[in-house]
Every structure is written in structure tokens, then in C-alpha cells.
Write an enzyme that holds these catalytic residues in place. Structure first.
Site, mmCIF file in Angstrom:
data_model
loop_
_atom_site.group_PDB
_atom_site.id
_atom_site.type_symbol
_atom_site.label_atom_id
_atom_site.label_comp_id
_atom_site.label_asym_id
_atom_site.label_seq_id
_atom_site.Cartn_x
_atom_site.Cartn_y
_atom_site.Cartn_z
ATOM 1 N N GLY A 123 56.575 157.195 -31.711
ATOM 2 C CA GLY A 123 57.484 156.993 -30.584
ATOM 3 C C GLY A 123 58.439 158.143 -30.344
ATOM 4 N N CYS A 178 40.084 137.352 -9.222
ATOM 5 C CA CYS A 178 39.501 138.567 -8.643
ATOM 6 C C CYS A 178 38.403 138.177 -7.654
ATOM 7 C CB CYS A 178 38.928 139.460 -9.753
ATOM 8 S SG CYS A 178 37.876 140.785 -9.135
ATOM 9 N N CYS A 205 34.762 139.513 -9.378
ATOM 10 C CA CYS A 205 34.185 138.969 -10.609
ATOM 11 C C CYS A 205 34.780 137.606 -10.959
ATOM 12 C CB CYS A 205 34.365 139.944 -11.769
ATOM 13 S SG CYS A 205 36.066 140.053 -12.349
ATOM 14 N N CYS A 222 40.023 143.309 -9.353
ATOM 15 C CA CYS A 222 40.393 143.923 -10.633
ATOM 16 C C CYS A 222 40.726 145.401 -10.433
ATOM 17 C CB CYS A 222 39.224 143.866 -11.610
ATOM 18 S SG CYS A 222 38.942 142.251 -12.305
ATOM 19 N N CYS A 263 35.344 144.961 -14.379
ATOM 20 C CA CYS A 263 34.980 144.063 -13.297
ATOM 21 C C CYS A 263 33.459 144.069 -13.094
ATOM 22 C CB CYS A 263 35.692 144.497 -12.023
ATOM 23 S SG CYS A 263 35.535 143.383 -10.643
#
Lengths: 290, 375, 298
Positions: free
Chosen positions: C42, C251, C254, C276, C282
Site C-alpha cells: 500500500g 444483464c 447474459c 455486463c 458475459c
């Protein structure tokens, strides 16, 4: 260190018009300060090039005590405040502070991390211009809550409660909590700045002309508030002001500065009622005339 | 039913083809040659070399042609090419005192050893468009030449002259700049770290955008951190570039380049135990780049404010502000990256704004009900 | 510059670049920075960023990181907004195809290096994979504190109160934390980090991920990292916990209900459709659905 300065005020180099503060002498010759004093300033000096900022200033500050540094602008009182609060390094001399753990630390030798921790926990700093001490684009509640969050508080509800409670203590309506400081009057901004500092229950607060720039009626109310809070919280305060009336109202002890040196020091009432140094006499008489 | 758009690859190829077509323009007009750019747009070439940090007139001319005359894009092309070049080492410091000077002016002394030399400058031209240049086949006009009459051949004075500021140095009025013997930093190899020393600052300014530096310099003159400058000396001409190979241990002259150098003399009233003296701002560009060199000198001096104990009030005195924002390749990329798709983030914002509005509407409705309920 | 390096009339052939464009010395410099970043999760590590043949802000940091870690056996996937076919993803993919000659893929499963802008693939990452994020502004404290000197000090001293002030302000004003992307996280309990402009939907995927996560900011010349199986917590309050976006609709392609959806304006009347954002996921989902249907039919 110089012999007379273990307690109270050191004699300034010229020694004119000086008298000892009424602090008890050490019974056994030890330094009682090391047991219970809060702030210990020894021979602090600052030169700006060839110009004197302040020279050889020493004093001790005790828990619950309010010390006012008075003088005209350019007398070195703001320089002194910057030195004592660790915001500026002195040319010589040292400043020691007793932390809440009991340890005595040299303020200017502290690592940056510890110094900043002090500044957001055990210390407060009230600027003359509230804009310098507030986040102007953060709401009043956020301003008050910042120190709590910096110290790890992660409960929104509690932070908010503290905000409401502190607004009450500084006499601001609770429904102004989400307003930005820009929408506040000058007096309210100054009270908000005080709340923002005091929320972490500091032990030592530095104030730089806290009533400067406010009109007289607002000043009176603010002074009253500061006096109450200082008493209730048992705060120690180093206060810089050019206004002898402010000093008389708030301070236990007084230091008069001129051209970078302390010309007179002692109990506030005593200095103001019976000034010895001609410069102090001038200051006092000009107030009376004004 | 919606089908996700495909064909990014094809679209890109198409864009490249269109770009090539636009670059060439009307085919009935002859194609511009890089040699023409190099010779006739030489100030554009100089700017691209300076900000591209690569002294090569042909590369810069090619970049200008490829960029359709967009100089910031040309700088970018040169920089991207430059990073791929092998490094043999660093040249020795340029000795600008030994410049073969073609232009040299000082605003601080009426006359100086070596004299004032105007050289090829726009300074005293009247900015009147010259219709004669619109045609072709124009030989340059000569001094004294009027319609039909023959004029003299222009004299280009070339010579060696001492630095104007050296006279102030000798008198002790201006601190001499000395070589600390440390290898200067290299911004193209190490990231900028603040506070940056003067070597890094000067390097950053030399690569910086001319427009940005001009605006910053101007801001100091208008009061945003005034440094009271005098143009001590501006000189332009040719200097030799020497390189000392480790295995030889002595300098070898590897070529000659044209540079413009500007040194300003700035007031400094003393303080901090130091007596009053003058200080110096420094600017250097490849080729003829007087506007940039002067701007650079003003900004260099402004950036010294902190070390000289002056109050830092204007943007031009703020290292972080100047050094992080003066590179046009960085700035142009980041400003223009906004045209890349951001629809994922925008979707997130859409949802958030809608939900905040729903909450607001619900609150308003509740309030109005409670208001009606109360007497 | 020596004459042989100039592009003269008689020398205009395409220059030959090192594997993955950068020279080996530059790659070593980058790898040292990356190793340091992995060692201090980080923490932003400065590196000597090079000028790349793409504009700053268009993925130069991610490209340099990918170039530094890429080997001949790697398989590269590049996505922008979750999709393999957005123009900048295409451009970066073709760059590496040209200068490294390694195989490229659109499949999250097959890839060993995934360079991304703004999304984490829906398909869970596995051990051994590396995801490289393109980062425009690496400093999570930047919006509260413009000075770099000051923000570096704040990180060094772990002085993060101001981040919560921002969250506090959001709740006070809006009743919730009004950050929907680039939502700040705490890495390994020590450094506050910008997850690059990911939608906060993806934040939980960073937590304890088996894959190595590398972040490259080219313009700001910083790299940072989240090693595998590291804690990544989104900042919040105890009484206002972090939460992610959800959609009411599946979606359109899909039928997925658990993925991040993009909104599309389908016609002039402003009809909205949701699909998506991860096109590979997808398509794979659609194919497996059709297979299942095909299987039951036959």
C-alpha cells in the site's frame, strides 16, 4: 541553566523594572518543576538574520495557569508563541513539556510524529484569524470531529454527538452543525475554532490574539466564554495579546515584551495596578486614556 | 437485443489512415520536406528540440512534419524516441563564456566589453504582414535595399565576449555560482522528489512548456512574487560540446550546438546576517529560444525564494506548483485522457446521484406530510 | 547527440526494440521499485518513470509495470472499463503484441498478466496471476491536501484523520458516503491507498485476493502493490458500514444479477438497457447457458 530561572521568570539581560513572580521557592533546592510543572521555557532566543525576534525569554507554566504575553505589534510576542509551541525552531534555548504520561520532553527535539501527535491531542492552538485554524470547506461538525477521528474514533453517531455538545458549549445553535464556517460570523468562527481545539480535552492551549479583529461587544462574550471553559476544563494557556483588558480578564500572570525582550513580569493584577517599568506604565496609561 | 460494440481494432486502423491523409493535405500542393522545415521553420525546430530534450534538427523536423505542425505533439514524439537511445555518458558542462556569440544584449550596461549585438531578432521589426512572402522565390532583403536598388550584405558579427555578470561577480556584488562537483540529477531517470535542488529545477524548466513558463514569469512581474529582475545578459550563438570518455580521461569535442542563454540580475536586500547583494536567475535553451530562456531565468530566480529566505507568495515561487505542472507532455496526456472511456465510473456516479435524489424526495415528502399534520 | 543516433534521410527503418520495449536496466530499476512496493503493501514507491510512446494518463504506468514483469511465457489480457475491445485496451494489447510478441487473450482464466483500467474481472483471480492497474492519481489524500510534501508526511506518520473527515462530511450532507469509485482503502492495517478509479463494487475483490496486485502511475511516477492474501478494507464508520452498488435489473445479454452493469441508452427515446461491463465474463456466461440449453434440447 541560569540560577534564578528554575521557577518563575528569569531576569531579562538589562534587569530593568523586573520583579520576581510570586512562585514559591523550592524548599529543598531541587527543581519542583520537574515534578509537576507543565511547560518549562529556558533562555529562548530567535534572531532573524541580524534582527532580534526575541531574546533570552524564560518562564514556567503550571497546570491550570493562564499566562498572558502582552506588547505592541513587533514586540516579539508572536515569535515567542511560535517558538514555545514548537512551530518555529529557536536560535538558542529550549522548551520542555510534561506529557500526560509524566515524561518531560524537549519540544524541539521531538520527532515530527510525536510533535504532531501533541498538536492534535494534548495541545490546542487558537489562531487570531479563524480561517487559519478551521477547515473552511468542511462543516462545523466535521471541524469539531476531526481531532476525534484523527485519534481513531470510527463511530459517526458518537462524533456527531460530540459535535452537537461542543456547539452547545460554545453557544452555537445545534442546527448549524452542517453549515460551513464561511456562513458563520467572525465571532462564531472564533468560537468554533475553540470548540475544534478543545474537543480532544487538551492540557495546554496556545492562543494568538483570540479576540483580535472582533468588535467590542462580541469580544466581551468570547472572553467570558474562554474564561468559563478554561476554568471548567482546568486548561493551561499561553495567551498572546496586545490588549491589556483581555490580559486582565483572563490571565493569572503577565509578561510584558518590548523589542524582543521581557521588560516586566509578575502577577497580572499587580503588574497592571502598579506597573514598575516605564514602558508598562505607558501601556497601562494609554489603555486608561483610551 | 443490444450487442456490445466490437471492432476497436478496426476503428483504430481507420483513424490512423485518416490521420495520414489529413497530414498530407491537398495532393495538388507539393509535399513539405523535412529539410524545408529544418531550414525555414527553424524556431519551431528549436522549440521542439528544447522541450523534447534532444538536440537533433532533423529528428525535430521529422517530428513536426509527422505531428502536422502540432509542436506539443512533436515534443512528445521526440521524447518517446529519446528514451530508446543508448547513453554513453554525460557531456562536460557547456562553457557559454566561450560561446561564438551571434546575438548579445545587456539591459544593465550601456556598453560592455564585446559590445551589444542585435543579431537575427524580431525585436525591431514592425509587425506588418509582408505580402511578398506569400509568393515564392524570395531572396532575403538586404539592408538599404529599396525597390530596384542593391543593398549591402548583412553583417553578422560573431565573436567571443566576457559574461556581463562576471563584472558584478568581480566586485563581489553577485555571488559566483560554483560547481559543487556533484553529478547533476537526471529527471528522465529519477522521479522528481521535493524539495528539489537547483540542478533538477533548472532541468525541469529547460524541458518545461514555453507557454507555461512565459505565463509564470509574467505573473511575477505583475506582482505574484516579484523578484525585481534586470536582463543582465542574453546571448545566443554556438558552443562546443565536449565529452570525457572514462577510458581516455581527457575531453573530446564531439560537436557544436546553438544555445540561447539568459542571466538576470535580481535585487536582494540582504537579511539573515547576509549583506545586500544581487542574485541571479538562469535560463538556457537549445537553438534560438529567447522568450523561453528569459522566462526560465525569471522563474528560476522565483524558485530560489525559499532558500533566500523570501516570503513564498506567488505560484511561480512554489516549487511543487511549478515543477509538477510545467511539463506539456505530462499535462497534455492527462488533460486529454478524459476522452478515454470512463463509463464504469460514470455508471457508479449515476447510481449514486439517483439514490441521493430518491432519498431527498422521500425526505421532502415526509416533511410536507408532517407540516400538513401539524396545526 | 552522436550523429548515428539521428534519423537521417538514409536511415529510416523501424528501430528494433528490446523485449517488451524497455531496456533491461530500466526493467531492473522498475523491478526494484516493485519489490519494495510488495514489501511495504500500500505504500507508494517513487520510480524513475520513462517516457513511453503513449500519452501520460493513458496507462503509461501500467504499461511500464507490465513490461518489467513480463516474460516470454506470459499470456496477457488487457481490459479498459472491463472490456477487451475498448480502443485503449486494443491499443495497449497490440503494443505488447508488437514489442514482446507474447500471446494475448481475452480470457481471464488463461491470462497470467491482466492489465486493467477501472475494473477487476468478474471471474475470481487465482494464485500466480498478476493484475496490473493503471493509476491516474495515486495519492488518496490528494483531494484533501494538494501538497505532495504534506501527503508524504501524513502517510509516514499514519495521519489519516482527514480521510474520515471527508467520509463524515458525506454522511452529514447526503446520509451516506457519497464516493462511488476510487473509494479509499486501508491496506494491511497501515497505508491508506487509492484503488485507482475502480467502482467501489470491485473493492471487496481486492481483499485477501490470491493474485498479486500491482499499481502503476506513469505521470506521477509511483508504483504500489498489494501482495496476495493481504487485508484490504474500505474505509467506513462502525455505524455506516461500507456497501457496494446493486442493480434492480439483470444483464440484458447474459442475465447475470451479480456483476457490474453498464447503462446503455438504446434509442432516441432514452430507453435504458443494462449489460455486463466485463465482456469476456458475459460472453462466457452466455455460451455456457446456450450449451446447457443445447444439451437439454439434444
Amino acid at each position: 541553566m541560569a540560577e534564578p530561572a528554575a521557577i518563575g521568570f528569569s531576569v531579562p539581560p538589562a534587569g530593568r523594572g523586573m520583579r520576581d513572580a510570586k512562585a514559591p521557592p523550592p524548599a529543598d533546592g531541587s527543581e519542583p518543576f520537574l515534578d509537576c510543572g507543565l511547560l518549562h521555557v529556558e533562555g529562548v532566543t530567535k534572531y532573524y538574520g541580524g534582527r532580534v525576534g526575541c531574546e533570552d525569554v524564560s518562564f514556567d507554566l503550571w497546570p491550570g495557569e493562564v499566562l498572558a504575553v502582552v506588547g505592541e505589534s513587533g514586540s516579539g510576542k508572536s515569535t515567542l508563541l511560535n517558538l514555545v509551541s514548537g512551530r518555529m525552531a529557536p536560535t538558542s534555548g529550549r522548551v520542555r513539556y510534561r506529557e500526560s504520561s509524566g515524561a518531560l520532553c524537549d519540544v524541539h527535539k521531538l520527532p515530527e510524529a510525536s510533535r504532531r501527535r501533541l498538536l492534535r491531542t494534548e495541545w490546542g492552538y487558537v489562531h487570531q484569524n479563524p480561517r487559519d485554524g478551521l477547515r473552511m470547506r468542511v462543516s462545523a461538525g466535521g471541524n469539531i470531529g476531526e481531532r476525534l477521528m484523527a485519534c481513531g474514533n470510527r463511530h459517526y453517531g458518537n462524533i456527531r454527538k460530540a459535535g452537537v455538545s461542543w456547539l452547545g458549549k460554545v453557544e452555537i445553535d445545534a442546527d448549524r452543525i452542517d453549515d460551513m464556517p464561511v456562513s458563520y460570523s467572525g465571532g462564531m468562527q472564533q468560537r468554533l475554532q475553540i470548540a475544534r481545539n478543545l474537543v480532544s480535552a487538551p492540557r495546554l492551549v496556545f492562543m494568538d490574539e483570540p479576540t483580535g479583529g472582533l468588535d467590542v461587544s462580541v469580544q466581551a462574550r468570547l472572553l467570558d466564554l474562554i474564561r468559563t471553559l478554561v476554568r471548567e476544563m482546568g486548561l493551561s494557556v499561553v495567551l498572546v495579546t496586545h490588549d491589556l483588558a483581555v490580559a486582565r480578564l483572563l490571565a493569572h500572570r503577565l509578561m510584558v515584551m518590548r523589542r524582543g525582550v521581557v521588560v516586566e513580569a509578575g502577577l497580572a493584577d499587580q503588574v497592571l495596578d502598579d506597573p514598575r517599568h516605564e514602558y508598562t506604565q505607558l501601556l497601562v496609561s494609554s489603555v486608561l486614556q483610551g | 437485443m443490444y450487442v456490445a460494440v466490437k471492432g476497436g481494432e478496426k476503428a483504430i486502423a481507420n483513424a490512423h489512415a485518416l490521420l495520414a491523409e489529413k497530414r498530407r493535405g491537398d495532393l495538388s500542393v507539393p509535399e513539405v520536406e523535412t529539410a524545408q522545415i529544418r531550414e525555414q521553420l527553424s524556431l519551431a525546430v528549436d522549440r521542439v528540440m528544447s522541450e523534447g530534450s534532444l538536440y537533433d534538427r532533423d529528428t525535430a523536423a521529422l517530428a513536426i512534419k509527422q505531428a502536422r505542425g502540432d509542436l506539443v505533439e512533436a515534443v512528445f514524439l521526440v521524447r518517446a524516441y529519446r528514451t530508446t537511445l543508448p547513453r554513453f555518458g554525460s557531456a562536460d558542462p557547456l562553457d557559454t563564456e566561450n560561446m561564438r556569440v551571434r546575438r548579445r544584449v545587456s539591459a544593465t550596461y550601456k556598453d560592455v566589453p564585446g559590445g551589444q549585438m542585435l543579431g537575427p531578432t524580431f525585436d525591431y521589426t514592425h509587425r506588418l504582414l509582408d505580402p511578398a512572402l506569400a509568393g515564392s522565390g524570395n531572396a532575403p532583403r538586404r539592408p538599404g535595399e529599396e525597390a530596384g536598388e542593391a543593398g549591402e550584405t548583412p553583417v553578422e558579427a560573431v565573436g567571443l565576449c566576457p559574461k556581463v555578470l562576471s563584472f558584478l561577480e568581480k566586485e563581489g556584488l553577485l555571488p559566483e555560482e560554483s560547481d559543487k562537483g556533484e553529478a547533476p540529477g537526471d529527471l528522465t531517470r529519477q522521479p522528481l522528489q521535493l524539495p528539489a535542488d537547483r540542478d533538477i529545477r533548472l532541468q525541469s524548466l529547460a524541458r518545461g512548456d514555453e507557454g507555461m513558463l512565459l505565463a509564470l514569469a509574467y505573473s511575477t512581474q505583475r506582482g505574484f512574487g516579484s523578484t525585481h529582475p534586470f536582463a543582465g545578459e542574453i546571448r545566443m550563438g554556438e558552443v562546443e560540446v565536449a565529452f570525457t570518455p572514462e577510458e581516455l580521461g581527457f575531453p573530446v569535442i564531439v560537436g557544436e550546438i546553438t544555445v540561447t542563454e539568459c542571466e538576470t540580475v535580481n535585487k536582494f536586500t540582504g537579511g539573515g546576517g547576509v549583506p545586500a547583494a544581487f542574485t541571479r536567475g538562469y535560463g538556457l535553451t537549445f537553438g534560438e529560444g529567447e522568450r523561453k530562456a528569459m522566462s526560465m531565468a525569471l522563474v528560476d530566480r522565483s524558485l530560489r525564494s525559499e532558500e533566500l529566505g523570501e516570503a513564498v507568495k506567488g505560484p511561480a515561487q512554489d516549487q511543487e506548483f511549478v515543477l509538477y505542472h510545467s511539463d506539456n507532455v505530462e499535462a497534455s496526456g492527462f488533460v486529454q485522457h478524459l476522452k478515454l472511456p470512463h463509463y464504469v465510473d460514470f455508471q457508479a456516479e449515476l447510481e449514486l446521484v439517483r439514490s441521493l435524489r430518491r432519498a431527498h424526495a422521500a425526505n421532502a415528502a415526509r416533511d410536507s406530510i408532517s407540516r400538513r399534520a401539524s396545526p | 547527440m552522436p550523429a548515428e543516433n539521428s534519423i537521417s534521410e538514409n536511415q529510416r527503418e523501424t528501430p528494433v526494440y528490446n523485449f517488451a520495449y524497455l531496456d533491461e536496466q530500466t526493467k531492473r530499476m522498475l523491478r526494484r521499485a516493485i519489490l519494495k512496493a510488495v514489501a511495504v503493501p500500500g505504500c507508494q514507491v517513487p520510480f524513475g518513470g520513462r517516457e513511453m510512446p503513449m500519452p501520460y494518463g493513458w496507462g503509461t504506468g501500467g504499461i511500464q509495470v507490465s513490461a518489467a514483469i513480463m516474460g516470454k511465457n506470459d499470456v496477457l489480457k488487457v481490459i479498459d472499463q472491463g472490456s477487451d475491445d475498448t480502443t485503449n485496451a486494443v491499443s495497449i494489447r497490440s503494443f505488447f503484441k508488437r514489442v514482446a510478441g507474447i500471446p494475448v487473450t481475452t480470457s481471464t482464466r488463461e491470462a497470467t498478466i491482466i492489465q486493467t483500467r477501472h475494473r477487476i474481472p468478474e471471474h475470481p483471480l487465482r494464485e500466480g496471476q498478476i493484475i496490473v492497474y493503471q493509476v491516474p492519481v495515486p495519492e488518496p489524500l490528494r483531494w484533501m491536501e494538494p501538497s505532495e510534501k504534506e501527503t508524504r508526511t501524513m502517510h509516514a506518520l499514519e495521519e489519516y484523520g482527514v480521510m474520515h473527515v471527508k467520509l463524515y462530511e458525506d454522511i452529514a450532507r447526503h446520509g451516506e458516503i457519497a464516493a462511488s469509485y476510487d473509494y479509499p482503502v486501508m491496506v494491511g492495517g497501515r497505508y491508506v491507498m487509492s484503488p485507482s478509479p475502480l467502482p467501489k463494487f470491485d473493492n471487496p475483490r481486492m481483499h485477501q485476493s490470491p493474485a498479486l496486485q500491482l499499481f502503476g502511475a506513469g505521470r506521477e511516477k509511483r508504483v504500489y502493490a498489494v501482495p496476495p492474501y493481504t487485508d484490504v478494507r474500505s474505509l467506513d464508520f462502525e455505524d455506516h458500514p461500507f456497501s457496494v452498488q446493486r442493480w434492480d435489473k439483470p444483464c440484458e445479454i447474459c442475465g447475470s444479477t451479480d456483476t457490474y452493469l453498464d447503462e446503455i441508452i438504446a434509442d432516441d427515446k432514452g430507453t435504458r438497457l443494462y449489460v455486463c461491463s466485463d465482456t469476456d465474463h458475459c460472453a462466457a456466461r452466455l455460451a455456457s447457458k446456450e450449451n446447457r440449453q443445447g444439451g437439454s434440447d439434444g
